[in-house]
Design a protein around this motif. Structure first.
Motif, PDB file in Angstrom:
ATOM      1  N   LYS A  34      -0.588  -7.699   7.692  1.00 47.20           N
ATOM      2  CA  LYS A  34       0.287  -8.408   7.528  1.00 47.20           C
ATOM      3  C   LYS A  34      -0.973  -8.432   5.942  1.00 47.20           C
ATOM      4  CE  LYS A  34       3.560 -10.338   9.709  1.00 47.20           C
ATOM      5  NZ  LYS A  34       4.897  -9.981   9.130  1.00 47.20           N
ATOM      6  N   ASN A  36      -5.069  -6.694   3.963  1.00 51.17           N
ATOM      7  CA  ASN A  36      -5.913  -5.627   4.556  1.00 51.17           C
ATOM      8  C   ASN A  36      -7.403  -5.894   4.443  1.00 51.17           C
ATOM      9  OD1 ASN A  36      -4.577  -3.034   2.895  1.00 51.17           O
ATOM     10  ND2 ASN A  36      -4.987  -3.912   0.805  1.00 51.17           N
ATOM     11  N   HIS A 212       2.465   7.021   8.934  1.00 50.79           N
ATOM     12  CA  HIS A 212       2.694   6.714   7.687  1.00 50.79           C
ATOM     13  C   HIS A 212       3.469   5.817   8.102  1.00 50.79           C
ATOM     14  CE1 HIS A 212       3.171   5.982   3.084  1.00 50.79           C
ATOM     15  NE2 HIS A 212       2.466   6.299   3.429  1.00 50.79           N
ATOM     16  N   PRO A 213       3.061   4.409   7.329  1.00 47.62           N
ATOM     17  CA  PRO A 213       4.662   3.365   7.799  1.00 47.62           C
ATOM     18  C   PRO A 213       5.481   3.512   6.821  1.00 47.62           C
ATOM     19  CG  PRO A 213       2.620   3.273   6.670  1.00 47.62           C
ATOM     20  CD  PRO A 213       1.996   4.054   7.480  1.00 47.62           C
ATOM     21  N   ILE A 214       5.399   4.239   5.518  1.00 44.59           N
ATOM     22  CA  ILE A 214       6.778   4.090   4.633  1.00 44.59           C
ATOM     23  C   ILE A 214       7.532   5.965   4.707  1.00 44.59           C
ATOM     24  CG2 ILE A 214       7.842   4.196   2.827  1.00 44.59           C
ATOM     25  CD1 ILE A 214       6.321   1.451   3.487  1.00 44.59           C
ATOM     26  N   ASN A 254      -3.655   2.107   6.414  1.00 39.41           N
ATOM     27  CA  ASN A 254      -2.841   0.316   6.085  1.00 39.41           C
ATOM     28  C   ASN A 254      -1.387   0.216   5.969  1.00 39.41           C
ATOM     29  OD1 ASN A 254      -2.339   0.743   3.747  1.00 39.41           O
ATOM     30  ND2 ASN A 254      -2.879  -0.854   2.417  1.00 39.41           N
ATOM     31  N   ASN A 255      -1.066  -1.215   5.671  1.00 43.22           N
ATOM     32  CA  ASN A 255       0.560  -1.496   6.337  1.00 43.22           C
ATOM     33  C   ASN A 255       1.144  -0.952   5.604  1.00 43.22           C
ATOM     34  OD1 ASN A 255      -0.206  -3.172   4.169  1.00 43.22           O
ATOM     35  ND2 ASN A 255       0.733  -4.937   4.712  1.00 43.22           N
ATOM     36  N   ASP A 256       1.132  -0.496   3.980  1.00 42.03           N
ATOM     37  CA  ASP A 256       1.750   0.519   3.058  1.00 42.03           C
ATOM     38  C   ASP A 256       1.868   1.376   3.191  1.00 42.03           C
ATOM     39  OD1 ASP A 256      -0.108  -0.392   2.003  1.00 42.03           O
ATOM     40  OD2 ASP A 256       0.546  -1.115   0.249  1.00 42.03           O
ATOM     41  N   SER A 258      -0.854   3.025   1.900  1.00 41.17           N
ATOM     42  CA  SER A 258      -1.487   3.359   0.812  1.00 41.17           C
ATOM     43  C   SER A 258      -3.211   3.487   0.760  1.00 41.17           C
ATOM     44  CB  SER A 258      -1.331   1.998  -0.754  1.00 41.17           C
ATOM     45  OG  SER A 258      -1.814   1.097  -0.314  1.00 41.17           O
ATOM     46  N   GLU A 291       1.063  11.108  -3.042  1.00 41.22           N
ATOM     47  CA  GLU A 291       1.994  10.392  -2.513  1.00 41.22           C
ATOM     48  C   GLU A 291       2.486  12.403  -2.297  1.00 41.22           C
ATOM     49  OE1 GLU A 291       6.198   9.839  -4.716  1.00 41.22           O
ATOM     50  OE2 GLU A 291       6.034   7.844  -3.903  1.00 41.22           O
TER      51      GLU A 291
END
Length: 306
Positions: A34, A36, A212-214, A254-256, A258, A291
């Motif tokens: 949720k 960092n 990678h979460p995305i 981390n969650n996004d 980055s 990216e």
């Protein structure tokens, strides 16, 4: 002699150094789902937590909390709401940052052999044990094994990572190789293995696998001191990072996606006789992926219309 042995650079990728790292080797890293907040477990018997504050390319780390075990701590994970950290280690205890008042486990599963690695992407759970067993569970019915698979890799399982879509998993071994395995029998033609974390005749363990979460590409980290980013769908390596002068035993996004955290320290794979306290320092680094390093690419040679 390989560059790995002669290199003196612990941070060749110019990553951000985490303040006040553990005093002994890091055994696991996990980011809150949720926010960092980064947790590290260590062979110094401690569980530590840092808040990671990011403003563009500027990143700061602030130690926030720590708890002690009686013996080295080997693993950690967060509750999915980001409120609680679980840690387990050589003192045969699982600890949390809060008291559940519930002494008995919800469920206990007997395994055929010693557990070496585990991954969960609800409702999929895969457990890697000795004898190269990979046992798949559906957590909606955890009492029964969903499937038991012999690892596609010839040597001991070191790490596992469930696909984000729960349709399969990655498995890494001590022999510098990763297997991509789909659970559906009709998808077995998509399974493959590939070599990584090797330098000439030197073969190193794959210690960590992180999706990678995305973008759903993934990172590998190894005892050669390197971490790489890969795309399983196009079967390409997206980026190879420079090798550090010590192994990388664990890593996490981390969650996004980055921030990519990784530790650089002795991983005990060569035993106590190769541990030199004068040179074996422990570091935790934060890498900010571009990216181009983590976004999947079309398969080489593939044709298609725009």
């Amino acid at each position: 002699m390989s560059n790995f042995l002669t290199s003196t650079n612990h941070n060749p990728n110019k990553s951000i150094e985490v303040n006040q790292p553990p005093t002994d080797s890091v055994s696991s890293l996990s980011f809150s789902p949720k926010a960092n907040f980064l947790v590290a477990t260590s062979w110094d018997n401690q569980v530590r937590c840092w808040e990671v504050a990011r403003n563009g390319v500027n990143v700061g780390t602030v130690p926030k909390a720590s708890i002690s075990h009686d013996h080295p701590v080997l693993c950690s994970t967060w509750k999915d709401d980001g409120t609680t950290v679980f840690s387990g280690g050589c003192d045969k205890q699982v600890k949390m940052y809060w008291d559940t008042r519930q002494p008995n486990p919800v469920h206990t599963q007997q395994l055929p052999e010693r557990c070496y690695a585990m991954t969960v992407k609800h409702p999929l759970m895969v457990v890697g044990t000795a004898d190269r067993n990979l046992i798949v569970y559906n957590l909606q019915n955890p009492q029964a094994e969903f499937k038991r698979i012999v690892s596609p890799l010839k040597y001991q399982t070191r790490c596992l990572a469930a696909f984000p879509d729960q349709q399969g998993f990655l498995v890494g071994s001590i022999e510098g190789r990763v297997g991509v395995h789909h659970l559906d029998d009709s998808q077995q033609g998509k399974n493959f293995t590939f070599k990584c974390h090797r330098e000439g005749n030197e073969i190193y363990s794959v210690n960590s696998l992180n999706f990678h979460p995305i973008h759903h590409t993934f990172a590998t980290a190894g005892s050669d001191g390197a971490f790489n980013f890969w795309d399983k769908d196009s079967k390409q390596r997206l980026k190879a990072m420079l090798r550090c002068n010590q192994p990388i035993p664990c890593s996490t996004f981390n969650n996004d996606g980055s921030i990519f955290a990784y530790s650089v320290c002795y991983d005990w794979s060569k035993g106590a006789e190769n541990y030199n306290p004068a040179t074996a320092k422990t570091y935790i680094f934060l890498h900010l992926p571009q990216e181009s390093e983590v976004k999947g690419k079309p398969r080489i040679g593939a044709t298609g219309r725009k």
